[in-house]
Scaffold this motif. Structure first.
Motif, PDB file in Angstrom:
ATOM      1  N   GLY A 189     -11.422  -2.763   3.383  1.00  0.00           N
ATOM      2  CA  GLY A 189     -11.900  -3.595   4.487  1.00  0.00           C
ATOM      3  C   GLY A 189     -10.861  -4.601   4.939  1.00  0.00           C
ATOM      4  O   GLY A 189     -10.641  -4.794   6.145  1.00  0.00           O
ATOM      5  N   ASP A 190     -10.181  -5.252   3.966  1.00  0.00           N
ATOM      6  CA  ASP A 190      -9.120  -6.206   4.297  1.00  0.00           C
ATOM      7  C   ASP A 190      -8.012  -5.520   5.087  1.00  0.00           C
ATOM      8  O   ASP A 190      -7.510  -6.055   6.084  1.00  0.00           O
ATOM      9  N   LEU A 191      -7.600  -4.330   4.594  1.00  0.00           N
ATOM     10  CA  LEU A 191      -6.503  -3.623   5.239  1.00  0.00           C
ATOM     11  C   LEU A 191      -6.868  -3.219   6.664  1.00  0.00           C
ATOM     12  O   LEU A 191      -6.080  -3.409   7.601  1.00  0.00           O
ATOM     13  N   ILE A 192      -8.042  -2.656   6.833  1.00  0.00           N
ATOM     14  CA  ILE A 192      -8.448  -2.202   8.168  1.00  0.00           C
ATOM     15  C   ILE A 192      -8.563  -3.379   9.129  1.00  0.00           C
ATOM     16  O   ILE A 192      -8.130  -3.297  10.286  1.00  0.00           O
ATOM     17  N   ASP A 193      -9.120  -4.493   8.671  1.00  0.00           N
ATOM     18  CA  ASP A 193      -9.229  -5.683   9.524  1.00  0.00           C
ATOM     19  C   ASP A 193      -7.853  -6.160   9.965  1.00  0.00           C
ATOM     20  O   ASP A 193      -7.644  -6.516  11.133  1.00  0.00           O
ATOM     21  N   SER A 194      -6.894  -6.184   9.029  1.00  0.00           N
ATOM     22  CA  SER A 194      -5.550  -6.664   9.382  1.00  0.00           C
ATOM     23  C   SER A 194      -4.853  -5.698  10.335  1.00  0.00           C
ATOM     24  O   SER A 194      -4.096  -6.122  11.211  1.00  0.00           O
ATOM     25  N   ILE A 195      -5.117  -4.387  10.177  1.00  0.00           N
ATOM     26  CA  ILE A 195      -4.513  -3.401  11.078  1.00  0.00           C
ATOM     27  C   ILE A 195      -5.099  -3.535  12.475  1.00  0.00           C
ATOM     28  O   ILE A 195      -4.377  -3.469  13.480  1.00  0.00           O
TER      29      ILE A 195
ATOM     30  N   ASP B  35      -1.732  -6.478   6.133  1.00  0.00           N
ATOM     31  CA  ASP B  35      -1.889  -6.692   4.691  1.00  0.00           C
ATOM     32  C   ASP B  35      -1.460  -5.486   3.869  1.00  0.00           C
ATOM     33  O   ASP B  35      -1.699  -5.456   2.652  1.00  0.00           O
ATOM     34  N   CYS B  36      -0.845  -4.494   4.504  1.00  0.00           N
ATOM     35  CA  CYS B  36      -0.294  -3.374   3.738  1.00  0.00           C
ATOM     36  C   CYS B  36       0.851  -3.839   2.830  1.00  0.00           C
ATOM     37  O   CYS B  36       1.228  -3.132   1.891  1.00  0.00           O
ATOM     38  N   GLN B  37       1.414  -4.986   3.114  1.00  0.00           N
ATOM     39  CA  GLN B  37       2.361  -5.618   2.201  1.00  0.00           C
ATOM     40  C   GLN B  37       1.956  -7.071   2.023  1.00  0.00           C
ATOM     41  O   GLN B  37       1.719  -7.784   2.996  1.00  0.00           O
ATOM     42  N   VAL B  38       1.854  -7.494   0.765  1.00  0.00           N
ATOM     43  CA  VAL B  38       1.495  -8.878   0.462  1.00  0.00           C
ATOM     44  C   VAL B  38       2.476  -9.431  -0.560  1.00  0.00           C
ATOM     45  O   VAL B  38       3.038  -8.689  -1.375  1.00  0.00           O
ATOM     46  N   SER B  39       2.687 -10.716  -0.498  1.00  0.00           N
ATOM     47  CA  SER B  39       3.516 -11.416  -1.471  1.00  0.00           C
ATOM     48  C   SER B  39       2.603 -12.186  -2.413  1.00  0.00           C
ATOM     49  O   SER B  39       1.687 -12.881  -1.975  1.00  0.00           O
ATOM     50  N   ILE B  40       2.834 -12.039  -3.714  1.00  0.00           N
ATOM     51  CA  ILE B  40       1.983 -12.665  -4.730  1.00  0.00           C
ATOM     52  C   ILE B  40       2.837 -13.579  -5.592  1.00  0.00           C
ATOM     53  O   ILE B  40       3.894 -13.167  -6.094  1.00  0.00           O
ATOM     54  N   SER B  41       2.396 -14.805  -5.770  1.00  0.00           N
ATOM     55  CA  SER B  41       3.123 -15.782  -6.584  1.00  0.00           C
ATOM     56  C   SER B  41       2.365 -16.011  -7.888  1.00  0.00           C
ATOM     57  O   SER B  41       1.323 -16.666  -7.888  1.00  0.00           O
TER      58      SER B  41
ATOM     59  N   ALA C 278       0.854  -1.187   0.000  1.00  0.00           N
ATOM     60  CA  ALA C 278       0.000   0.000   0.000  1.00  0.00           C
ATOM     61  C   ALA C 278       0.894   1.243   0.000  1.00  0.00           C
ATOM     62  O   ALA C 278       2.029   1.206   0.492  1.00  0.00           O
ATOM     63  N   LYS C 279       0.389   2.316  -0.563  1.00  0.00           N
ATOM     64  CA  LYS C 279       1.127   3.580  -0.510  1.00  0.00           C
ATOM     65  C   LYS C 279       0.698   4.319   0.748  1.00  0.00           C
ATOM     66  O   LYS C 279      -0.456   4.701   0.893  1.00  0.00           O
TER      67      LYS C 279
ATOM     68  N   LEU D 105      -3.731   0.919  -2.672  1.00  0.00           N
ATOM     69  CA  LEU D 105      -3.842  -0.411  -2.078  1.00  0.00           C
ATOM     70  C   LEU D 105      -2.937  -1.417  -2.775  1.00  0.00           C
ATOM     71  O   LEU D 105      -2.665  -1.283  -3.973  1.00  0.00           O
ATOM     72  N   PRO D 106      -2.501  -2.437  -2.051  1.00  0.00           N
ATOM     73  CA  PRO D 106      -1.789  -3.545  -2.709  1.00  0.00           C
ATOM     74  C   PRO D 106      -2.780  -4.401  -3.497  1.00  0.00           C
ATOM     75  O   PRO D 106      -3.974  -4.458  -3.161  1.00  0.00           O
ATOM     76  N   TYR D 107      -2.295  -5.058  -4.536  1.00  0.00           N
ATOM     77  CA  TYR D 107      -3.154  -5.856  -5.410  1.00  0.00           C
ATOM     78  C   TYR D 107      -3.861  -6.959  -4.620  1.00  0.00           C
ATOM     79  O   TYR D 107      -3.268  -7.640  -3.796  1.00  0.00           O
ATOM     80  N   GLY D 108      -5.148  -7.105  -4.912  1.00  0.00           N
ATOM     81  CA  GLY D 108      -5.916  -8.168  -4.290  1.00  0.00           C
ATOM     82  C   GLY D 108      -6.502  -7.823  -2.935  1.00  0.00           C
ATOM     83  O   GLY D 108      -7.192  -8.649  -2.334  1.00  0.00           O
ATOM     84  N   LYS D 109      -6.238  -6.618  -2.442  1.00  0.00           N
ATOM     85  CA  LYS D 109      -6.761  -6.205  -1.140  1.00  0.00           C
ATOM     86  C   LYS D 109      -7.661  -4.981  -1.296  1.00  0.00           C
ATOM     87  O   LYS D 109      -7.425  -4.132  -2.153  1.00  0.00           O
TER      88      LYS D 109
END
Length: 858
Positions: free
Chosen positions: A248-254, A300-306, A226-227, A241-245
């Protein structure tokens, strides 16, 4: 065996065979007809059927999505819900479907309205690029009532533009979306035989590290962030936002990270609508930079994508790279363009052929010959006979179908036959035929022109949204909030977070490492737990950081029960957890008389009191640890005395013996470091600061904490020398004049603005630090004339004034650029500092090197 048992066994055997065949059929069906996209058009079957259905209903107006879904069910043998979901996903990618109504929000994750409330139609891009019934291969739909395309003739790398994700039986695919214009540039590069590189680009923006992308193949990965910007003193703002998030996802993870104590925040506000804005309010005692790192480390502000580029080629799944997919798409597009040209050429030649026949039929009045003929066969034979003398120049032989078409010409058209107009029509057809043949002979050039036209027509607003950047590696232990209270029971040898009745030591995080020193001269590193036995007679417990060379331990110990006394200084940079290390001596009975832990390499003076001994004249001696070199933890150390020691007392607090830290700035990750990456900013002591200057005329002082972030664009980023003046050239938009000013920044400021003009058209042209600077003014052309450059000695042109001063008028002419020339001596720090190596001291004189000028300008 009874007949009953025989029949039961036979039945079971048949069922097992059926299961085997059915499973293979089912797996093939899911892979080929549901989950994995075709490499040629980039669509899964449901997506292809939706697009075909929309083209079937296309009339230029919006259609209710419910109507489109209903029409699609003629081709897709599944429920309407799956079709609606697939259509919404296509619409949210903003490329093929022109949407109207509430189609959901990719930022917040809000779902679209019901299909009966929203509308859609194909975009002009989709109409031009995706469809052509003449080059489409058709098959019967599942019920045999309709025709549907095997693949749509897409003349664009659509699969890479939209991306795709799907799970089949034993197979999955994950292809990330890429930028529209970059895909076209790569296709053109491939056609020209040049190399190209492709990296993902997301509608949600954000930051992306593609250093391990591996061309999108299996085994590669990307890291998306995320920026996050430091909006105000105690407020952070997530703007992308990071891709795929979603938000709501970000706030929940925070929130979860906050509840676990990984980060410390005051409150969160979600102001997202058409743009992302999540405000994170911090407590006054919390570092914003450290919190940003913690958000990347624990949420989830940083995610790894394969990525996993699995596609259907023909009728088989294949694992390809992004570059291979693009080459296949581009070659397929060239093939489609060739087929379209061939069809067009055939149609033009047919038009020319019949037009020529029509002229022969009318000019030679062959239609008169059939007036008295009574039978249809005689009519056809009469026309054929009449045409024969005049058909030698035609492109092909005259067929009965041609003759039938001639009989269908109306009398009105024959009576109004205009030879001049006919010649124009023939000439126009011949010109088009020649052009078509030219394109076929130069097919690659034609394909390049096609891609260029598509880019100019549809790529204006398709700018890259995701910023590519190399990410720094965040050490979670350094950014985790101290969320646990740590205790010790020295006598019994227990440490942990659950010993609330025992001695409190410090706050720590639950992922920290704890280092323990005991009186017998042994050391151990353990993880934070509720209760851990580490051994009795504990001397010191602290938080241990891997690779920490600045924390130095000072120790005086006795070797064995009656041996001599030694003193040593050492750092602990690497250990194996839960392993005892002997720091004093492995001789039985060794013990530590004095111990201190010094976070910045302090070296104190201690007094050693000896026991009464007739051989010793002086029973007290002073020991200065600063005279000792810092060595490894296993070193024996220096001899203190051979005589018995009564006790050791602290005489004088120590000061750091370590060198000022050499700090570098890594432009790739935009972070400070001590490993020598990037540009050397200089050597820093405790109170030294870093000066940053933005193009908005804002100067800021920050400390040299390695956790500080420098994500913004800076004109200057260097070590601050309070005595050096700062100067700038700026344009006053209200007066239309360039000014220059020099000033000294106030001591101990945090942020200061030095831009005098707040007019909308005002801007800063150049910023500089120090004395002896020369400014070369490069002028723009005025009235077609060029003006020679002027070189100004800044020190002579203007004196140092206050920060609020307007400055002196520099010029009224338009400036193209200002080139700054610094004297060589200004790059060398006055009064060179002594730089000592760590952990042992060596004398070395090195200059500071600042980053001067337009560091981040592209």
């Amino acid at each position: 065996m009874s007949e009953e048992h025989y029949n039961e066994g036979e039945s079971l055997k048949k069922v097992s065979g059926l299961y085997k065949d059915w499973f293979l059929d089912y797996a093939s069906y899911v892979i080929l007809d549901r989950a994995i996209p075709s490499v040629f058009d980039g669509f899964k079957p449901v997506q292809r059927r939706i697009m075909h259905s929309m083209r079937e209903l296309e009339d230029g107006r919006y259609n209710k999505v419910a109507n489109i879904v209903g029409n699609t069910m003629k081709y897709h043998p599944h429920g309407d819900a799956s079709i609606t979901d697939a259509m919404v996903q296509i619409g949210q990618k903003e490329l093929l479907i022109d949407t109207q109504g509430n189609w959901g929000n990719i930022f917040t994750g809000d779902s679209a309205a019901a299909a009966r409330y929203i509308e859609a139609r194909l975009t002009p891009f989709a109409l031009e690029v995706v469809f052509n019934p003449k080059t489409t291969h058709w098959v019967k739909s599942y019920d045999g009532r309709n025709n549907e395309p095997v693949d749509l003739p897409v003349k664009f790398p659509l699969l890479l533009a939209q991306g795709v994700e799907g799970i089949g039986v034993g197979l999955s695919t994950k292809i990330l979306p890429h930028n529209f214009n970059e895909l076209i540039a790569a296709s053109i590069a491939h056609l020209k035989g040049r190399k190209f590189e492709l990296y993902p680009d997301f509608l949600t923006g954000g930051l992306l590290d593609v250093s391990e992308y591996n061309d999108g193949e299996r085994g590669g990965k990307v890291r998306a962030r995320a920026k996050i910007i430091h909006k105000e003193k105690n407020t952070l703002s997530i703007t992308e936002l990071p891709y795929g998030k979603n938000t709501g996802d970000l706030i929940d993870s925070i929130v979860k990270a906050t509840e676990k104590g990984k980060i410390k925040i005051k409150k969160i506000e979600d102001n997202t609508s058409s743009k992302v804005e999540i405000l994170i309010h911090l407590h006054n005692d919390v570092s914003p930079d450290r919190t940003i790192d913690a958000l990347y480390a624990f949420t989830d502000c940083q995610v790894s994508i394969s990525p996993n580029a699995c596609v259907i080629v023909g009728d088989k799944p294949m694992f390809l790279s992004v570059s291979e997919i693009l080459r296949m798409n581009t070659d397929h597009t060239v093939g489609l363009l060739k087929r379209e040209l061939e069809i067009e050429l055939d149609e033009l030649q047919e038009s020319w052929h019949f037009a020529s026949l029509e002229r022969i039929f009318i000019e030679n009045r062959i239609y008169h010959d059939i007036e008295e003929v009574k039978s249809w066969d005689e009519v056809l034979s009469t026309i054929e006979t009449g045409l024969k003398p005049h058909t030698g120049h035609l492109l092909r032989a005259v067929t009965q179908e041609d003759i039938v078409k001639l009989t269908e010409i109306r009398i009105k058209r024959i009576s109004r036959f205009d030879l001049d107009k006919f010649k124009e029509t023939i000439a126009s057809l011949e010109e088009k035929i020649a052009q078509c043949k030219f394109h076929l002979e130069n097919l690659i050039s034609y394909a390049i022109e096609y891609y260029t036209r598509i880019q100019k027509k549809y790529g204006k607003d398709k700018i890259r949204r995701t910023e590519l950047r190399v990410f720094d590696t965040i050490d979670a232990t350094k950014v985790a909030v101290a969320n646990e209270k740590f205790y010790v029971n020295r006598e019994e040898g227990f440490i942990g977070t659950s010993l609330r009745k025992d001695e409190y030591l410090f706050d720590c995080s639950d992922i920290d490492d704890i280092i323990v020193f005991r009186r017998d001269g042994t050391m151990k590193v353990v993880k934070v737990e509720g209760k851990t036995f580490v051994g009795k007679d504990i001397l010191h417990v602290g938080i241990w950081k891997k690779g920490d060379q600045r924390t130095v331990y000072n120790m005086i110990y006795r070797e064995g029960k009656e041996g001599p006394y030694y003193m040593k200084r050492f750092a602990v940079t690497a250990v194996t957890r839960n392993t005892d290390y002997a720091l004093a001596s492995e001789m039985k009975g060794s013990s530590v008389l004095y111990f201190s832990a010094n976070p910045n390499g302090e070296a104190e003076i201690v007094s050693v009191l000896l026991k009464p001994n007739p051989r010793v004249r002086k029973s007290r001696m002073d020991v200065d640890f600063s005279e000792l070199a810092i060595k490894g933890r296993s070193a024996r150390g220096n001899l203190v005395t051979k005589y018995a020691v009564k006790k050791v007392e602290l005489k004088e607090e120590g000061v750091s013996t370590l060198a000022p830290r050499k700090i570098w700035f890594d432009e790739k990750v935009r972070r400070l470091n001590v490993e020598g990456r990037g540009v050397l900013l200089g050597t820093f002591k405790g109170d030294d600061k870093i000066l940053t200057v933005t193009d908005q005329g804002e100067a800021r002082l920050v400390n040299f904490d390695l956790s500080n972030r420098f994500d913004d664009q800076y004109l200057i980023l260097e070590k601050w020398h309070p005595e050096q003046p700062l100067g700038c050239v700026y344009f006053d938009g209200e007066k239309g004049i360039y000014y220059i000013k020099r000033f000294i920044l106030e001591n101990n400021f945090s942020t200061q603005s030095f831009m005098p003009s707040q007019h909308a058209k005002s801007f800063i042209e150049a910023v500089f630090v120090g004395n002896g600077v020369q400014a070369e003014l490069v002028y723009s052309k005025e009235k077609g004339k060029e003006k020679d450059n002027d070189i100004i000695a800044v020190d002579e042109f203007i004196a140092v004034k206050g920060i609020k001063a307007i400055g002196n008028q520099l010029t009224k002419h338009k400036i193209r650029s200002v080139e700054l020339h610094y004297p060589q001596e200004s790059l060398v720090e006055s009064g060179s500092e002594q730089i000592l190596s760590e952990p042992e001291a060596e004398n070395s004189d090195l200059p500071d090197e600042g980053i001067i000028g337009n560091l981040f300008e592209e």
